[in-house]
Design a protein around this motif. Structure first.
Motif, PDB file in Angstrom:
ATOM      1  N   LEU A 275      61.032  36.768  35.236  1.00 24.28           N
ATOM      2  CA  LEU A 275      60.618  38.072  35.773  1.00 24.28           C
ATOM      3  C   LEU A 275      61.841  38.927  36.118  1.00 24.28           C
ATOM      4  O   LEU A 275      61.888  40.130  35.822  1.00 24.28           O
ATOM      5  CB  LEU A 275      59.737  37.881  37.011  1.00 24.28           C
ATOM      6  N   ALA A 276      62.862  38.268  36.727  1.00 21.94           N
ATOM      7  CA  ALA A 276      64.072  39.013  37.109  1.00 21.94           C
ATOM      8  C   ALA A 276      64.762  39.569  35.860  1.00 21.94           C
ATOM      9  O   ALA A 276      65.181  40.733  35.832  1.00 21.94           O
ATOM     10  CB  ALA A 276      65.016  38.096  37.878  1.00 21.94           C
ATOM     11  N   LEU A 277      64.883  38.723  34.822  1.00 17.18           N
ATOM     12  CA  LEU A 277      65.534  39.184  33.583  1.00 17.18           C
ATOM     13  C   LEU A 277      64.752  40.334  32.953  1.00 17.18           C
ATOM     14  O   LEU A 277      65.324  41.293  32.432  1.00 17.18           O
ATOM     15  CB  LEU A 277      65.659  38.023  32.593  1.00 17.18           C
ATOM     16  N   GLY A 278      63.410  40.230  33.025  1.00 18.83           N
ATOM     17  CA  GLY A 278      62.562  41.295  32.482  1.00 18.83           C
ATOM     18  C   GLY A 278      62.811  42.606  33.214  1.00 18.83           C
ATOM     19  O   GLY A 278      62.942  43.666  32.593  1.00 18.83           O
ATOM     20  N   ALA A 279      62.903  42.503  34.566  1.00 19.52           N
ATOM     21  CA  ALA A 279      63.154  43.712  35.353  1.00 19.52           C
ATOM     22  C   ALA A 279      64.520  44.305  35.000  1.00 19.52           C
ATOM     23  O   ALA A 279      64.669  45.509  34.814  1.00 19.52           O
ATOM     24  CB  ALA A 279      63.084  43.383  36.838  1.00 19.52           C
ATOM     25  N   LEU A 280      65.543  43.396  34.863  1.00 21.49           N
ATOM     26  CA  LEU A 280      66.892  43.863  34.499  1.00 21.49           C
ATOM     27  C   LEU A 280      66.877  44.569  33.152  1.00 21.49           C
ATOM     28  O   LEU A 280      67.536  45.601  32.951  1.00 21.49           O
ATOM     29  CB  LEU A 280      67.851  42.677  34.435  1.00 21.49           C
ATOM     30  N   SER A 281      66.111  43.994  32.218  1.00 19.34           N
ATOM     31  CA  SER A 281      66.013  44.599  30.880  1.00 19.34           C
ATOM     32  C   SER A 281      65.496  46.030  30.995  1.00 19.34           C
ATOM     33  O   SER A 281      66.058  46.957  30.405  1.00 19.34           O
ATOM     34  CB  SER A 281      65.093  43.748  29.999  1.00 19.34           C
ATOM     35  N   GLY A 282      64.437  46.201  31.781  1.00 15.07           N
ATOM     36  CA  GLY A 282      63.871  47.541  31.971  1.00 15.07           C
ATOM     37  C   GLY A 282      64.883  48.495  32.595  1.00 15.07           C
ATOM     38  O   GLY A 282      65.061  49.618  32.137  1.00 15.07           O
TER      39      GLY A 282
ATOM     40  N   THR B  18      73.500  49.174  22.999  1.00 13.93           N
ATOM     41  CA  THR B  18      72.031  49.329  23.007  1.00 13.93           C
ATOM     42  C   THR B  18      71.307  47.984  22.852  1.00 13.93           C
ATOM     43  O   THR B  18      70.097  47.915  22.992  1.00 13.93           O
ATOM     44  CB  THR B  18      71.541  50.266  21.882  1.00 13.93           C
ATOM     45  N   ASP B  19      72.056  46.927  22.563  1.00 13.07           N
ATOM     46  CA  ASP B  19      71.430  45.598  22.466  1.00 13.07           C
ATOM     47  C   ASP B  19      71.120  45.006  23.835  1.00 13.07           C
ATOM     48  O   ASP B  19      70.330  44.060  23.935  1.00 13.07           O
ATOM     49  CB  ASP B  19      72.361  44.613  21.738  1.00 13.07           C
ATOM     50  N   VAL B  20      71.762  45.525  24.876  1.00 16.37           N
ATOM     51  CA  VAL B  20      71.634  44.895  26.206  1.00 16.37           C
ATOM     52  C   VAL B  20      70.167  44.735  26.628  1.00 16.37           C
ATOM     53  O   VAL B  20      69.744  43.629  26.973  1.00 16.37           O
ATOM     54  CB  VAL B  20      72.459  45.665  27.261  1.00 16.37           C
ATOM     55  N   PRO B  21      69.344  45.812  26.587  1.00 16.62           N
ATOM     56  CA  PRO B  21      67.943  45.629  27.003  1.00 16.62           C
ATOM     57  C   PRO B  21      67.204  44.599  26.134  1.00 16.62           C
ATOM     58  O   PRO B  21      66.403  43.812  26.652  1.00 16.62           O
ATOM     59  CB  PRO B  21      67.317  47.017  26.802  1.00 16.62           C
ATOM     60  N   VAL B  22      67.516  44.590  24.840  1.00 20.94           N
ATOM     61  CA  VAL B  22      66.842  43.638  23.939  1.00 20.94           C
ATOM     62  C   VAL B  22      67.229  42.211  24.292  1.00 20.94           C
ATOM     63  O   VAL B  22      66.372  41.320  24.386  1.00 20.94           O
ATOM     64  CB  VAL B  22      67.222  43.942  22.469  1.00 20.94           C
ATOM     65  N   LEU B  23      68.553  41.995  24.507  1.00 25.52           N
ATOM     66  CA  LEU B  23      69.021  40.643  24.829  1.00 25.52           C
ATOM     67  C   LEU B  23      68.397  40.158  26.129  1.00 25.52           C
ATOM     68  O   LEU B  23      67.919  39.017  26.224  1.00 25.52           O
ATOM     69  CB  LEU B  23      70.549  40.632  24.945  1.00 25.52           C
ATOM     70  N   LEU B  24      68.385  41.026  27.138  1.00 26.71           N
ATOM     71  CA  LEU B  24      67.787  40.643  28.423  1.00 26.71           C
ATOM     72  C   LEU B  24      66.289  40.383  28.245  1.00 26.71           C
ATOM     73  O   LEU B  24      65.735  39.448  28.833  1.00 26.71           O
ATOM     74  CB  LEU B  24      68.017  41.751  29.458  1.00 26.71           C
TER      75      LEU B  24
END
Ligand SMILES: [Zn+2]
Length: 505
Positions: free
Chosen positions: A134-141, A87-93
């Protein structure tokens, strides 16, 4: 003044580092590794504030290059080794995205000055960083739903395991109605430090005890017992609820509900539990349904006693208000029962050695006895059966030898709490001495007594012979003045790797 500012910066940095080191130690990272890592962090902090302290030619840039890079890398490595959870993946991204965007902003703002060539270069870098952000933000989402699906898969697999365990051979029908029956349920094991369990008289008390929990990793696995009571008048009840499958096998997911701190402060491998040890499975295999359980007497709030609460959709949870008011450390276990709590007033007058008691149903069948010490609102539960009584100890005393409170003691909180804990133990001693038809039932007994209990209660209630066997067993361990007989003193036996054993001599 400048030095005061630096100290003002150093103090919180050291505090955060110390807390982080404590977390890593709780997660069993080896002490020598932590010492080296701690020195690295300390060197970095001092080097950044007072570069010359590390050498006359030392500068902040050099300190950053020499100590900052290894410190950052080892922090990341330790995080991934012992803290990271899916569950840390979205936070890390998300964090990486924010860092890239902030970088883009800084480069972009600086890019307005200088020569045309330099400006173009900076603009390009700013655009690149911004794009990456922006790409990392999209990946996080996007990762949020993937991570959710992964957790759902883990839980679905657990649910399947539980279902199969219920169907496994060995299930039985409930017995005829008529007498009170008590079933000890072994809901997995918990790994604890030996000293925390047995070292109360060897310095495991108060702050020293907690510090030793960090330093001393001589660990043992002890059982966690909850008890199911089938009462002809009052229906199906429980004393404590043990550990649940999710707590043991989806630890980070379960404790993640309490936020990062809950996850950091609990040990990932603290509980061991197989599907057939889960409360739901054991209750079903005894021929009951968890929905029928109408009352839970919770001896105290700790999570190895409250973990099964989420599995009990109808039960009223009876517990001492002082424990609730003190604050529940892991509220997720209590989330579903918050509206169904009942706090006893303890106004039913004295009972044997206890000045206050709560006759829960008003007919003497279940009496609650305050035994604060282990927690502010700890209570024991006395259940009258036909011709015998069971005294459910919770964590007032972990095992039968702990009744010799002047010779064996669990870790205590210190100060007044230790005094209360010892006072509670003495009241229990007096109760057991005067009510000879009463047998103590423990939550963590790891001695031979647990097998004697399992055999005496195999049909739900001990007959005269079973009861006698339990009291006789007590007499082989303890003298009438509550001292240990020879051969009964616990000691730690290390094993080559991992968790050790307890032996008695
Ligand atoms: Zn416990």
């Amino acid at each position: 003044m400048k030095i005061l500012c630096k100290i003002a910066l150093l103090a919180p940095a050291l505090a955060v580092s110390a807390a982080w080191l404590v977390v890593l130690r709780l997660k069993d990272v080896a002490a020598p590794l932590l010492v080296a890592y701690g020195l690295l962090l300390l060197g970095l902090a001092i080097g950044l504030l007072w570069p010359h302290a590390l050498g006359r030619r030392s500068t902040r840039t050099r300190v950053l290059a020499l100590l900052g890079a290894p410190a950052a890398l080892s922090t990341l490595a330790l995080y991934f080794a012992v803290v990271f959870y899916v569950t840390d993946v979205p936070v890390l991204l998300g964090l990486a995205s924010a860092a890239a965007l902030a970088g883009a902003l800084v480069v972009g703002l600086r890019g307005r000055r200088g020569t045309a060539g330099a400006t173009a270069g900076r603009t390009r870098r700013a655009l690149l960083l911004g794009g990456a952000g922006l790409a990392l933000g999209a990946l996080s989402g996007l990762s949020v739903s993937r991570v959710d699906r992964h957790r759902r898969d883990v839980l679905a697999q657990g649910a399947q395991e539980l279902k199969e365990a219920v169907r496994a051979p060995g299930a039985r029908r409930r017995g005829a109605v008529g007498s009170v029956r008590v079933f000890p349920l072994h809901t997995g094991d918990t790994v604890v430090t030996y000293g925390q369990f047995y070292g109360g008289l060897d310095g495991w008390e108060g702050l020293t005890g907690y510090t030793r929990t960090l330093l001393d990793k001589a660990q043992i696995a002890v059982p966690v017992y909850a008890y199911l009571i089938d009462h002809p008048l009052h229906g199906l009840m429980m004393v404590d609820t043990g550990v649940s499958w999710e707590q043991a096998n989806d630890h980070d997911g379960y404790y993640g509900h309490g936020g990062m701190a809950s996850r950091l402060l609990t040990e990932r491998h603290e509980y061991r539990l197989t599907a057939d040890q889960d409360l739901r499975v054991q209750v079903a295999r005894l021929g009951y349904d968890v929905k029928e359980i109408s009352t839970v007497f919770l001896t105290h709030v700790h999570d190895d006693h409250a973990g099964g609460l989420r599995s009990l959709p109808r039960a009223t949870v009876v517990m001492d208000r002082r424990d609730w008011d003190e604050g529940v450390l892991y509220p997720y276990s209590f989330d579903l029962v918050k509206e169904r709590l009942s706090f006893p007033a303890f106004d039913s007058g004295p009972l044997l050695a206890f000045p206050h008691s709560q006759d829960h149903f008003g007919d003497g069948s279940v009496v609650l006895l305050p035994t604060p010490g282990h927690s502010p609102g700890h209570m024991c539960v006395l259940v009258r059966m036909d011709g015998a009584s069971a005294l459910f100890m919770g964590d007032t005393l972990y095992t039968l030898p702990h009744l010799a409170v002047d010779e064996v003691r669990q870790m205590t909180i210190g100060g007044a709490d230790t005094a209360r804990q010892v006072e509670a133990a003495r009241r229990v001693q007096r109760l057991l001495a005067s009510a000879t038809d009463t047998v103590p039932l423990f939550a963590h007994d790891n001695t031979r007594y647990r097998h004697a209990v399992a055999s005496a209660f195999s049909q739900g209630r001990p007959d005269a012979a079973g009861l006698l066997a339990l009291r006789r067993h007590m007499d082989t361990v303890l003298t009438p003045d509550w001292r240990l007989r020879p051969g009964q003193a616990p000691h730690f036996v290390p094993s080559g790797a991992g968790v050790g054993e307890v032996a008695f001599r």
